[in-house]
Design an enzyme around this catalytic site. Structure first.
Site, mmCIF file in Angstrom:
data_model
loop_
_atom_site.group_PDB
_atom_site.id
_atom_site.type_symbol
_atom_site.label_atom_id
_atom_site.label_comp_id
_atom_site.label_asym_id
_atom_site.label_seq_id
_atom_site.Cartn_x
_atom_site.Cartn_y
_atom_site.Cartn_z
ATOM 1 N N ARG A 80 11.700 -5.319 5.236
ATOM 2 C CA ARG A 80 11.462 -3.905 4.889
ATOM 3 C C ARG A 80 12.445 -2.986 5.621
ATOM 4 N NH1 ARG A 80 5.687 -1.362 5.530
ATOM 5 N NH2 ARG A 80 5.773 -2.501 7.493
ATOM 6 N N ARG A 87 -0.343 -8.894 13.443
ATOM 7 C CA ARG A 87 -0.943 -7.932 12.501
ATOM 8 C C ARG A 87 -1.738 -8.651 11.409
ATOM 9 N NH1 ARG A 87 4.328 -4.963 10.846
ATOM 10 N NH2 ARG A 87 3.026 -3.905 9.295
ATOM 11 N N ARG A 119 11.295 -1.038 11.084
ATOM 12 C CA ARG A 119 10.191 -0.680 11.988
ATOM 13 C C ARG A 119 10.109 -1.656 13.154
ATOM 14 N NH1 ARG A 119 4.888 0.616 8.390
ATOM 15 N NH2 ARG A 119 3.958 -0.750 9.938
ATOM 16 N N LYS A 131 0.843 -1.206 0.000
ATOM 17 C CA LYS A 131 0.000 0.000 0.000
ATOM 18 C C LYS A 131 0.877 1.256 0.000
ATOM 19 C CE LYS A 131 -2.076 -1.133 3.859
ATOM 20 N NZ LYS A 131 -1.361 -2.385 4.184
ATOM 21 N N ARG A 174 -9.938 0.514 8.877
ATOM 22 C CA ARG A 174 -9.356 -0.793 9.170
ATOM 23 C C ARG A 174 -10.345 -1.725 9.848
ATOM 24 N NH1 ARG A 174 -3.680 0.335 9.048
ATOM 25 N NH2 ARG A 174 -2.494 -1.532 9.481
HETATM 26 P P1 AP5 Z 1 4.825 -1.597 1.968
HETATM 27 O O1 AP5 Z 1 4.443 -0.852 0.739
HETATM 28 O O2 AP5 Z 1 5.615 -0.887 2.987
HETATM 29 O O3 AP5 Z 1 3.549 -2.331 2.590
HETATM 30 P P2 AP5 Z 1 2.233 -1.756 3.238
HETATM 31 O O4 AP5 Z 1 1.085 -2.444 2.578
HETATM 32 O O5 AP5 Z 1 2.226 -0.258 3.225
HETATM 33 O O6 AP5 Z 1 2.400 -2.351 4.685
HETATM 34 P P3 AP5 Z 1 2.384 -1.693 6.131
HETATM 35 O O7 AP5 Z 1 3.109 -2.660 7.030
HETATM 36 O O8 AP5 Z 1 2.885 -0.307 6.142
HETATM 37 O O9 AP5 Z 1 0.895 -1.749 6.408
HETATM 38 P P4 AP5 Z 1 0.245 -1.819 7.750
HETATM 39 O O10 AP5 Z 1 -1.145 -1.646 7.295
HETATM 40 O O11 AP5 Z 1 0.496 -2.988 8.598
HETATM 41 O O12 AP5 Z 1 0.975 -0.662 8.559
HETATM 42 P P5 AP5 Z 1 0.468 0.745 9.061
HETATM 43 O O13 AP5 Z 1 1.628 1.643 9.116
HETATM 44 O O14 AP5 Z 1 -0.741 1.151 8.326
HETATM 45 O O15 AP5 Z 1 5.642 -2.897 1.489
HETATM 46 C C1 AP5 Z 1 6.192 -3.789 2.433
HETATM 47 C C2 AP5 Z 1 7.579 -4.260 1.951
HETATM 48 O O16 AP5 Z 1 7.430 -5.026 0.754
HETATM 49 C C3 AP5 Z 1 8.542 -3.126 1.603
HETATM 50 O O17 AP5 Z 1 9.832 -3.476 2.014
HETATM 51 C C4 AP5 Z 1 8.480 -3.030 0.069
HETATM 52 O O18 AP5 Z 1 9.698 -2.600 -0.480
HETATM 53 C C5 AP5 Z 1 8.180 -4.466 -0.321
HETATM 54 N N1 AP5 Z 1 7.343 -4.568 -1.521
HETATM 55 C C6 AP5 Z 1 6.322 -3.754 -1.892
HETATM 56 N N2 AP5 Z 1 5.782 -4.184 -3.059
HETATM 57 C C7 AP5 Z 1 6.479 -5.303 -3.407
HETATM 58 C C8 AP5 Z 1 6.395 -6.210 -4.524
HETATM 59 N N3 AP5 Z 1 5.490 -6.041 -5.487
HETATM 60 N N4 AP5 Z 1 7.256 -7.257 -4.554
HETATM 61 C C9 AP5 Z 1 8.177 -7.420 -3.563
HETATM 62 N N5 AP5 Z 1 8.309 -6.596 -2.510
HETATM 63 C C10 AP5 Z 1 7.465 -5.550 -2.428
HETATM 64 O O19 AP5 Z 1 -0.029 0.373 10.554
HETATM 65 C C11 AP5 Z 1 0.869 0.078 11.589
HETATM 66 C C12 AP5 Z 1 0.116 0.021 12.900
HETATM 67 O O20 AP5 Z 1 -0.474 1.314 13.177
HETATM 68 C C13 AP5 Z 1 -1.056 -0.947 12.972
HETATM 69 O O21 AP5 Z 1 -0.647 -2.254 13.322
HETATM 70 C C14 AP5 Z 1 -1.944 -0.296 14.045
HETATM 71 O O22 AP5 Z 1 -1.457 -0.576 15.336
HETATM 72 C C15 AP5 Z 1 -1.754 1.192 13.783
HETATM 73 N N6 AP5 Z 1 -2.774 1.730 12.855
HETATM 74 C C16 AP5 Z 1 -2.568 2.280 11.630
HETATM 75 N N7 AP5 Z 1 -3.723 2.647 11.070
HETATM 76 C C17 AP5 Z 1 -4.704 2.334 11.962
HETATM 77 C C18 AP5 Z 1 -6.114 2.439 11.934
HETATM 78 N N8 AP5 Z 1 -6.780 2.950 10.879
HETATM 79 N N9 AP5 Z 1 -6.799 2.010 13.030
HETATM 80 C C19 AP5 Z 1 -6.174 1.502 14.090
HETATM 81 N N10 AP5 Z 1 -4.834 1.345 14.167
HETATM 82 C C20 AP5 Z 1 -4.106 1.757 13.110
#
Ligand code: AP5
Ligand code: ZN
Length: 213
Positions: free
Chosen positions: A127, A171, A160, A13, A88
């Site tokens: 990552r 997660r 991270r 994402k 979410r």
């Molecule tokens: P990346 O693009 O970083 O993945 P992502 O989908 O953005 O994953 P996140 O871990 O950031 O999502 P998340 O939803 O868990 O985290 P968030 O920060 O929202 O890609 C991942 C890796 O893969 C990278 O190294 C990239 O280079 C690689 N990659 C990408 N595409 C690729 C491909 N095609 N092939 C190979 N490799 C590839 O949330 C974190 C925490 O915050 C949550 O656990 C929660 O506690 C809190 N939080 C956030 N939002 C909320 C909410 N709305 N409500 C409640 N709690 C929340």
């Protein structure tokens, strides 16, 4: 155009959002990035959120809903925005529908990036992110030219806190229990666009652009 990027942790994402905002000229609103920024700034909200994030649990709805409500009313969102990591769960989705109604706005597309779980674990544990500019890398799939250094700004790359196997497992469970129901929620609204998230990063970008037009 108002877009939601949906998909499990590690689906890409954030990676795709960085490219999409350049193409469409709209801001990325990542609740995860906002919470990490609050933590870095040492605010009470950030410190409270860390307790949940470290366990891979969702931060309370009232916190994130408040952050998004404030953010989407800022001037740079007038032409649209890309929500990444929000909503979410169903109650966040309902709260979003309510606030959009009030603002006379709507979501145009919900892009759901689909990737199998075993690949997600490998993506997340490898990552790396730039401390300075936030650019994302992967030690194997998208490595920087110089180990540990950002190609774009020369900043230091870090891992991270929630990208260890134990927190990633939690997660992924939270995603399937609480976030996956949103696929039906938005399918019923006729807004769901499913994208195969396996393959080359540029290729996946092309698939998303083909759907968004
Ligand atoms: P990346 O693009 O970083 O993945 P992502 O989908 O953005 O994953 P996140 O871990 O950031 O999502 P998340 O939803 O868990 O985290 P968030 O920060 O929202 O890609 C991942 C890796 O893969 C990278 O190294 C990239 O280079 C690689 N990659 C990408 N595409 C690729 C491909 N095609 N092939 C190979 N490799 C590839 O949330 C974190 C925490 O915050 C949550 O656990 C929660 O506690 C809190 N939080 C956030 N939002 C909320 C909410 N709305 N409500 C409640 N709690 C929340
Ligand atoms: Zn950088």
């Amino acid at each position: 155009m108002n877009i939601i990027l949906l998909g499990p942790p590690g689906a890409g994402k954030g990676t795709q959002a960085k490219r999409l905002i350049d193409k469409y000229g709209i801001p990325q609103i990542s609740t995860g990035d906002m919470l990490r920024a609050a933590l870095k700034a040492g605010t009470p909200l950030g410190l409270e959120a860390k307790k949940y994030m470290d366990k891979g649990e969702l931060v309370p709805d009232s916190v994130v809903i408040g952050l998004v409500k404030e953010r989407i009313q800022q001037g740079d969102c007038a032409k649209g925005y890309m929500l990444d990591g929000f909503p979410r769960n169903v109650s966040q989705a309902e709260a979003l529908d309510g606030m959009l109604d009030q603002l006379g706005q709507k979501i145009d597309h919900v892009v759901c990036i689909e990737v199998p779980n075993d690949e997600l674990v490998e993506r997340l544990t490898g990552r790396r992110t730039c401390r300075e500019c936030g650019a994302g890398y992967h030690v194997k799939f998208d490595p920087p030219k110089k180990d540990g250094i950002c190609d774009k700004c020369g900043g230091e790359l870090y891992q991270r806190d929630d990208d260890n196997v134990q927190t990633v497992t939690s997660r992924l469970k939270v995603y399937s229990d609480q976030t996956e129901p949103l696929i039906n929620y938005y399918d019923n609204q006729g807004k769901l666009r499913r994208i195969d998230g396996v393959g080359d990063i540029d290729e996946i970008f092309g698939r998303i652009v083909a759907v968004l037009g």
